[in-house]
Design an enzyme around this catalytic site. Sequence first.
Site, PDB file in Angstrom:
ATOM      1  CE1 TYR A  32     -26.983  24.626  23.910  1.00 33.10           C
ATOM      2  CE2 TYR A  32     -26.617  23.562  21.778  1.00 33.10           C
ATOM      3  CZ  TYR A  32     -27.260  23.607  23.016  1.00 33.10           C
ATOM      4  OH  TYR A  32     -28.179  22.633  23.340  1.00 33.10           O
ATOM      5  CG  HIS A  42      -1.961   1.072   1.194  1.00 30.45           C
ATOM      6  ND1 HIS A  42      -2.994   1.069   0.296  1.00 30.45           N
ATOM      7  CD2 HIS A  42      -2.129   2.188   1.952  1.00 30.45           C
ATOM      8  CE1 HIS A  42      -3.770   2.112   0.503  1.00 30.45           C
ATOM      9  NE2 HIS A  42      -3.258   2.817   1.497  1.00 30.45           N
ATOM     10  CB  CYS A  54     -27.342  22.260  17.959  1.00 30.30           C
ATOM     11  SG  CYS A  54     -27.570  24.047  18.088  1.00 30.30           S
ATOM     12  CG  MET A  55     -26.611  15.819  19.213  1.00 33.33           C
ATOM     13  SD  MET A  55     -27.005  14.939  20.725  1.00 33.33           S
ATOM     14  CE  MET A  55     -25.465  15.112  21.633  1.00 33.33           C
ATOM     15  CG  ASP A  56     -30.298  16.418  18.089  1.00 32.48           C
ATOM     16  OD1 ASP A  56     -29.784  15.328  17.792  1.00 32.48           O
ATOM     17  OD2 ASP A  56     -30.451  16.821  19.265  1.00 32.48           O
TER      18      ASP A  56
END
Length: 410
Positions: A301, A200, A348-350
């Site tokens: 945030y 590789h 944000c997270m979501d």
Amino acid sequence: MILYRLGFISDSTFYKFDASAYFTFPIWWAKFRIVKRAQQQTIPHASQAIIHLDRLEQNVHTIRGRMPGIELIGVVKANAYGHGSTRVSSKLHNLGVRTLSVATVSEAVHLREHGISSEIIVFAPPTSESIYAFAEYDLQPIVDCPETLSIVEQTVKAMDVHLKVDTGMGRLGVTTQDAIRLIRRIETRSGVNLSSIWTHFARADEPENEMTRLQFDRFTHLIDQLGSPPAPLHVAASAAVFSFPESVDPTIMSMARVGIALYGLLDLPNERPPAGLSPVMEFVSRVSAVKTVPPNTPISYGSRWRAPSTRRIATVAAGYADGVPRVLSNKGQVRIENSLFPIAGTVCMDMFMVDLGEPSETNANIGVGTPVQIFGAKSPTCFEIADQAQTITYVPICGISDRVQRKSCP
């Protein structure tokens, strides 16, 4: 009995089935049907990774055109680089790709359990615990040291193996000095078949760098010492296929391991991607809320973004738990109705928020449910996302989480 076990009939009713229970049976049956229907229904998530299988087919055609006479090994590790390993593997099989490769035994077992019958090479060396799965699921291991070969010899009666030679990557593989002894040892073992010898490259995505030439010469010198190749040879992965033609010379090599080029995201200098390749994945979501805010309103945030004037702010139903890099906070862009809009504030997270600008006719039609492209064939592309995140194109696509629905197209 079924309704009792599902909780739709009480103990007293079950053991004493009177006339009132008889007349309320239709109600129980209706509840049973509703529950079953809910269990069978797949509720789509707002975010989707759309997998364009027609582009995958075109990419395979382009790759084969760059390496005539060379067998294409389809690399489908890491859930086919986030694209869905069973979906991609099935498509590759239909396109005549007969050998696949993955990183781990569990990835290979997943393919077998979903009906994939292709030959599968596992890049992770077998252990004394995992070798039984290799035998049970007809998988092909790599041999990277004498100890790995001993595990194969002592555990199974017959198995195809692939000898990994370290020519400069410094990761897995025997040294060129030890390779000859290991090859001779394999040749004397009945049942252990040497299916290929490979290495590789460490810097094939840097065409001007001499490291690839050095590794290639080390590998071919090893083969010269053997007199003739005792097994098929392969050194090229995606980058070398497009940047180092000798690595796919059919008079020397037999195969090439192709991963990121299959998915249209091979990143070479001034070729993003090389001609004939197209990104297979499109990462999309939708607007979940829109509001108009006055000047100086903080968003997300840390209040790291404030509205410079009266603005329309769209909330998008995707976040870093879905695969939107948090590093795009305050600097990324998304495409909505064929226009680019900046990400406003912290991802944000979501969810994340987008600055649609001042209220106007241009953004008046953007509302709840409006599609949002996070990356795709048009800007912002995965290449641009990778640049902003100071990473490589592999990372955004492999970072798309399991809760994002993969949808084939067409």
